[in-house]
Design a protein around this motif. Structure first.
Motif, PDB file in Angstrom:
ATOM      1  N   ASN A  57    -117.040 -32.024  67.943  1.00  0.00           N
ATOM      2  CA  ASN A  57    -117.504 -32.924  68.569  1.00  0.00           C
ATOM      3  C   ASN A  57    -117.122 -34.190  68.087  1.00  0.00           C
ATOM      4  O   ASN A  57    -117.497 -34.574  66.839  1.00  0.00           O
ATOM      5  CB  ASN A  57    -118.782 -32.807  68.774  1.00  0.00           C
ATOM      6  CG  ASN A  57    -119.451 -31.586  69.578  1.00  0.00           C
ATOM      7  OD1 ASN A  57    -118.829 -31.367  70.703  1.00  0.00           O
ATOM      8  ND2 ASN A  57    -120.292 -30.686  69.248  1.00  0.00           N
ATOM      9  N   VAL A  58    -116.577 -35.041  68.847  1.00  0.00           N
ATOM     10  CA  VAL A  58    -115.973 -36.370  68.329  1.00  0.00           C
ATOM     11  C   VAL A  58    -116.957 -37.580  68.859  1.00  0.00           C
ATOM     12  O   VAL A  58    -116.947 -37.649  70.195  1.00  0.00           O
ATOM     13  CB  VAL A  58    -114.663 -36.763  68.777  1.00  0.00           C
ATOM     14  CG1 VAL A  58    -114.069 -37.907  68.051  1.00  0.00           C
ATOM     15  CG2 VAL A  58    -113.582 -35.632  68.149  1.00  0.00           C
ATOM     16  N   LYS A  59    -117.617 -38.272  68.038  1.00  0.00           N
ATOM     17  CA  LYS A  59    -118.310 -39.279  68.402  1.00  0.00           C
ATOM     18  C   LYS A  59    -117.458 -40.702  69.104  1.00  0.00           C
ATOM     19  O   LYS A  59    -116.457 -40.633  68.682  1.00  0.00           O
ATOM     20  CB  LYS A  59    -119.419 -40.082  67.441  1.00  0.00           C
ATOM     21  CG  LYS A  59    -120.445 -39.071  67.099  1.00  0.00           C
ATOM     22  CD  LYS A  59    -121.357 -39.843  66.123  1.00  0.00           C
ATOM     23  CE  LYS A  59    -121.742 -38.802  65.143  1.00  0.00           C
ATOM     24  NZ  LYS A  59    -122.729 -39.674  64.093  1.00  0.00           N
ATOM     25  N   GLY A  60    -118.101 -41.179  70.183  1.00  0.00           N
ATOM     26  CA  GLY A  60    -117.546 -42.366  70.786  1.00  0.00           C
ATOM     27  C   GLY A  60    -117.619 -43.441  69.497  1.00  0.00           C
ATOM     28  O   GLY A  60    -118.733 -43.577  68.860  1.00  0.00           O
ATOM     29  N   LYS A  61    -116.411 -44.236  69.525  1.00  0.00           N
ATOM     30  CA  LYS A  61    -116.502 -45.373  68.628  1.00  0.00           C
ATOM     31  C   LYS A  61    -117.060 -46.736  69.223  1.00  0.00           C
ATOM     32  O   LYS A  61    -117.026 -47.105  70.390  1.00  0.00           O
ATOM     33  CB  LYS A  61    -114.992 -45.681  68.190  1.00  0.00           C
ATOM     34  CG  LYS A  61    -114.220 -44.546  67.352  1.00  0.00           C
ATOM     35  CD  LYS A  61    -112.893 -45.067  67.231  1.00  0.00           C
ATOM     36  CE  LYS A  61    -112.041 -44.019  66.390  1.00  0.00           C
ATOM     37  NZ  LYS A  61    -110.764 -44.452  66.299  1.00  0.00           N
ATOM     38  N   PRO A  62    -117.538 -47.583  68.499  1.00  0.00           N
ATOM     39  CA  PRO A  62    -118.258 -48.590  68.859  1.00  0.00           C
ATOM     40  C   PRO A  62    -117.309 -49.817  69.305  1.00  0.00           C
ATOM     41  O   PRO A  62    -116.320 -49.906  68.424  1.00  0.00           O
ATOM     42  CB  PRO A  62    -119.312 -49.287  67.864  1.00  0.00           C
ATOM     43  CG  PRO A  62    -118.795 -48.621  66.584  1.00  0.00           C
ATOM     44  CD  PRO A  62    -118.228 -47.251  66.944  1.00  0.00           C
ATOM     45  N   LYS A  63    -117.255 -50.339  70.361  1.00  0.00           N
ATOM     46  CA  LYS A  63    -116.289 -51.405  70.811  1.00  0.00           C
ATOM     47  C   LYS A  63    -117.098 -52.656  71.424  1.00  0.00           C
ATOM     48  O   LYS A  63    -118.153 -52.450  71.803  1.00  0.00           O
ATOM     49  CB  LYS A  63    -115.229 -50.653  72.001  1.00  0.00           C
ATOM     50  CG  LYS A  63    -114.495 -49.578  71.601  1.00  0.00           C
ATOM     51  CD  LYS A  63    -113.526 -49.953  70.757  1.00  0.00           C
ATOM     52  CE  LYS A  63    -112.728 -48.950  70.145  1.00  0.00           C
ATOM     53  NZ  LYS A  63    -111.488 -49.342  69.245  1.00  0.00           N
ATOM     54  N   ARG A  64    -116.233 -53.474  71.546  1.00  0.00           N
ATOM     55  CA  ARG A  64    -116.924 -54.835  72.204  1.00  0.00           C
ATOM     56  C   ARG A  64    -116.029 -55.439  73.083  1.00  0.00           C
ATOM     57  O   ARG A  64    -114.846 -55.657  72.882  1.00  0.00           O
ATOM     58  CB  ARG A  64    -117.193 -55.846  71.028  1.00  0.00           C
ATOM     59  CG  ARG A  64    -118.525 -55.550  70.279  1.00  0.00           C
ATOM     60  CD  ARG A  64    -118.784 -56.784  69.266  1.00  0.00           C
ATOM     61  NE  ARG A  64    -119.047 -57.838  70.318  1.00  0.00           N
ATOM     62  CZ  ARG A  64    -119.182 -59.064  69.449  1.00  0.00           C
ATOM     63  NH1 ARG A  64    -119.226 -59.079  68.392  1.00  0.00           N
ATOM     64  NH2 ARG A  64    -119.391 -60.290  70.239  1.00  0.00           N
ATOM     65  N   MET A  65    -116.532 -56.004  74.165  1.00  0.00           N
ATOM     66  CA  MET A  65    -115.692 -56.613  75.113  1.00  0.00           C
ATOM     67  C   MET A  65    -116.593 -58.040  75.481  1.00  0.00           C
ATOM     68  O   MET A  65    -117.545 -58.085  75.928  1.00  0.00           O
ATOM     69  CB  MET A  65    -115.878 -56.128  76.808  1.00  0.00           C
ATOM     70  CG  MET A  65    -114.654 -54.929  76.804  1.00  0.00           C
ATOM     71  SD  MET A  65    -112.924 -55.747  76.545  1.00  0.00           S
ATOM     72  CE  MET A  65    -112.663 -56.054  78.125  1.00  0.00           C
ATOM     73  N   GLY A  66    -116.181 -59.004  74.548  1.00  0.00           N
ATOM     74  CA  GLY A  66    -116.908 -60.324  74.706  1.00  0.00           C
ATOM     75  C   GLY A  66    -118.259 -60.274  73.941  1.00  0.00           C
ATOM     76  O   GLY A  66    -118.236 -59.692  72.849  1.00  0.00           O
ATOM     77  N   ARG A  67    -119.206 -60.407  74.587  1.00  0.00           N
ATOM     78  CA  ARG A  67    -120.623 -60.393  74.031  1.00  0.00           C
ATOM     79  C   ARG A  67    -121.143 -58.832  74.402  1.00  0.00           C
ATOM     80  O   ARG A  67    -122.284 -58.858  74.063  1.00  0.00           O
ATOM     81  CB  ARG A  67    -121.525 -61.509  74.654  1.00  0.00           C
ATOM     82  CG  ARG A  67    -121.799 -61.439  76.202  1.00  0.00           C
ATOM     83  CD  ARG A  67    -122.628 -62.351  76.504  1.00  0.00           C
ATOM     84  NE  ARG A  67    -122.855 -62.393  77.915  1.00  0.00           N
ATOM     85  CZ  ARG A  67    -123.769 -63.027  78.630  1.00  0.00           C
ATOM     86  NH1 ARG A  67    -124.464 -64.142  77.969  1.00  0.00           N
ATOM     87  NH2 ARG A  67    -123.883 -62.971  79.872  1.00  0.00           N
ATOM     88  N   TYR A  68    -120.483 -58.226  75.158  1.00  0.00           N
ATOM     89  CA  TYR A  68    -121.051 -56.798  75.691  1.00  0.00           C
ATOM     90  C   TYR A  68    -120.719 -55.678  74.587  1.00  0.00           C
ATOM     91  O   TYR A  68    -119.560 -55.462  74.126  1.00  0.00           O
ATOM     92  CB  TYR A  68    -120.813 -56.223  76.692  1.00  0.00           C
ATOM     93  CG  TYR A  68    -121.105 -57.511  78.114  1.00  0.00           C
ATOM     94  CD1 TYR A  68    -122.537 -57.390  78.420  1.00  0.00           C
ATOM     95  CD2 TYR A  68    -120.250 -58.341  78.604  1.00  0.00           C
ATOM     96  CE1 TYR A  68    -122.768 -58.459  79.331  1.00  0.00           C
ATOM     97  CE2 TYR A  68    -120.420 -59.446  79.362  1.00  0.00           C
ATOM     98  CZ  TYR A  68    -121.909 -59.437  79.796  1.00  0.00           C
ATOM     99  OH  TYR A  68    -122.198 -60.313  80.716  1.00  0.00           O
TER     100      TYR A  68
END
Length: 94
Positions: A57-68
């Motif tokens: 099971n591969v976890k999702g990586k944290p990502k940012r789009m601007g302030r979100y």
């Protein structure tokens, strides 16, 4: 669950391509699929004999789009080892 819906796509990376000589193939599979379902689906779709199956099971990586803030999609990866007398899977051949 239908066999063709369990196997989503092959994973083609440098590491997974190096394992093709050992008859080890890597696939992205449905996150709800169990090991017996994955094994049955691989054997039905590709007409091969599976001797070993590892699931990660591969976890999702944290990502940012601007302030979100958010995460990429989580996924489930299956590493399948085929028996010596099984034929190769055509998707991975060039």
């Amino acid at each position: 669950m239908e066999s063709r819906k369990i196997i989503l796509k092959p994973v083609i990376t440098e590491a997974s391509t190096a394992e093709l000589d050992n008859k080890r193939y890597t696939f992205d599979v449905d996150t709800r699929a169990t090991k017996p379902q994955i094994k049955k689906a691989i054997e039905e779709v590709f007409d091969v004999k599976v001797i070993k199956l590892n699931v990660i099971n591969v976890k999702g990586k944290p990502k940012r789009m601007g302030r979100y803030n958010g995460y990429t999609k989580k996924r489930r990866k299956a590493i399948v080892t085929l028996s010596a007398d099984s034929k190769a899977i055509k998707i991975f051949e060039e």
